[in-house]
Scaffold this active site. Sequence first.
Site, PDB file in Angstrom:
ATOM      1  N   ARG A 222      95.463  -3.181  54.678  1.00  7.32           N
ATOM      2  CA  ARG A 222      94.687  -2.908  53.194  1.00  7.32           C
ATOM      3  C   ARG A 222      94.086  -3.986  52.799  1.00  7.32           C
ATOM      4  O   ARG A 222      94.763  -5.117  53.033  1.00  7.32           O
ATOM      5  CB  ARG A 222      95.846  -2.498  52.454  1.00  7.32           C
ATOM      6  CG  ARG A 222      96.303  -1.208  52.874  1.00  7.32           C
ATOM      7  CD  ARG A 222      95.205  -0.083  52.405  1.00  7.32           C
ATOM      8  NE  ARG A 222      95.806   1.316  52.440  1.00  7.32           N
ATOM      9  CZ  ARG A 222      95.460   1.972  53.787  1.00  7.32           C
ATOM     10  NH1 ARG A 222      94.983   1.298  54.539  1.00  7.32           N
ATOM     11  NH2 ARG A 222      96.008   3.240  53.773  1.00  7.32           N
ATOM     12  N   GLU A 251      86.814  -3.202  47.445  1.00 11.21           N
ATOM     13  CA  GLU A 251      86.057  -2.405  48.332  1.00 11.21           C
ATOM     14  C   GLU A 251      85.509  -1.417  47.776  1.00 11.21           C
ATOM     15  O   GLU A 251      85.833  -0.654  46.845  1.00 11.21           O
ATOM     16  CB  GLU A 251      87.138  -1.798  49.371  1.00 11.21           C
ATOM     17  CG  GLU A 251      86.839  -1.236  50.626  1.00 11.21           C
ATOM     18  CD  GLU A 251      87.829  -0.560  51.511  1.00 11.21           C
ATOM     19  OE1 GLU A 251      88.472  -1.624  52.267  1.00 11.21           O
ATOM     20  OE2 GLU A 251      87.981   0.582  51.757  1.00 11.21           O
ATOM     21  N   HIS A 270      85.398   0.108  56.555  1.00  5.33           N
ATOM     22  CA  HIS A 270      86.693   0.866  56.498  1.00  5.33           C
ATOM     23  C   HIS A 270      86.485   2.103  57.653  1.00  5.33           C
ATOM     24  O   HIS A 270      86.676   3.141  56.972  1.00  5.33           O
ATOM     25  CB  HIS A 270      86.945   1.363  55.254  1.00  5.33           C
ATOM     26  CG  HIS A 270      88.450   1.746  54.833  1.00  5.33           C
ATOM     27  ND1 HIS A 270      89.165   1.564  53.818  1.00  5.33           N
ATOM     28  CD2 HIS A 270      89.388   2.116  56.024  1.00  5.33           C
ATOM     29  CE1 HIS A 270      90.356   1.843  53.859  1.00  5.33           C
ATOM     30  NE2 HIS A 270      90.602   2.037  55.169  1.00  5.33           N
TER      31      HIS A 270
END
Length: 309
Positions: A222, A251, A270
């Site tokens: 994360r 993000e 991602h």
Amino acid sequence: MKYAFLPSPWKESADHLRAAGHEMVDLSENPDLLIFRGGASDFPAELPESVKVVQIGYAGVEQLLEAGILARHAGCGVRFANAAGIYDDTVAEATLALLLAVLHRHKAVSREWNQEQLFGETEYLFDAKKLAIIGAGGIGKKLIEFTAPFGVEITAVNRSGRDVSGADRTVAMGDVEAMEVVWSESDCVVLLAPLTPETRHLVDATVLAKMRNNAVIVNVGRGALIDTEALTTALQDGAIAGAGLDVTDPEPLPADHPLWEMDNVVITPHTANIPRFMARRVGALAARNWELFAAGDSMSTEVDVEAGY
């Protein structure tokens, strides 16, 4: 078993469940189970009393946790399962790719042709490297399997300190003295831990200052496991050698962020786990978890709401 699939179904998973004899219905038709693959804002304000299990389509549950959704419904007896473990192979493969790309300076050498000074700085994973895997669960175990041919010395870090198969040693996250050694002696650090209050900014300025100046860090867990600004400063100052990031905080990373321009930083958007694998695999997991629930057992990926994962 009747199930609902929100915000919209993945066809492959729905096909699997239909073949297994389960029926997809609307939420208003009193399903037994909800498969959920959206964000916190997509989650229903209320669940029918019939819903006993919510199968989440991804491993991380922090958005639902922070929104209070897990606690609210768990208090009414709903049990939650995440998708931990079913993407171990895809994420471990992407992790290895990032690690090698950073060590081989792929971003730097892609801008120049046959520059001796660039290749002279290249590191190799098999060159007596010490690799620390922080959060050595299912993905970590698969990564250990994938890195075995490189002959690296592996330290697995987990919450319990229980031995991890294939690792040269296992360290408990809470063992402060042992973690000092992990940070200071590792050539490569891979972050795979879940995001909890205890792991947020696990890698901060203090930790980065302890790391070797030839060390590289890869984050596929994360984004908020790393203090982004502290990482940026450490890379600018040469305190560490490079980073591979599949997740960032924030993000997406702003387009003008200095990390984008650094030749020793490789960033992927991602993509360590991609939607087509999620679409294929969640149905089988939901069916298996329902069977365990119906038998009165703990589900294979049951979420501990208090622990946050």
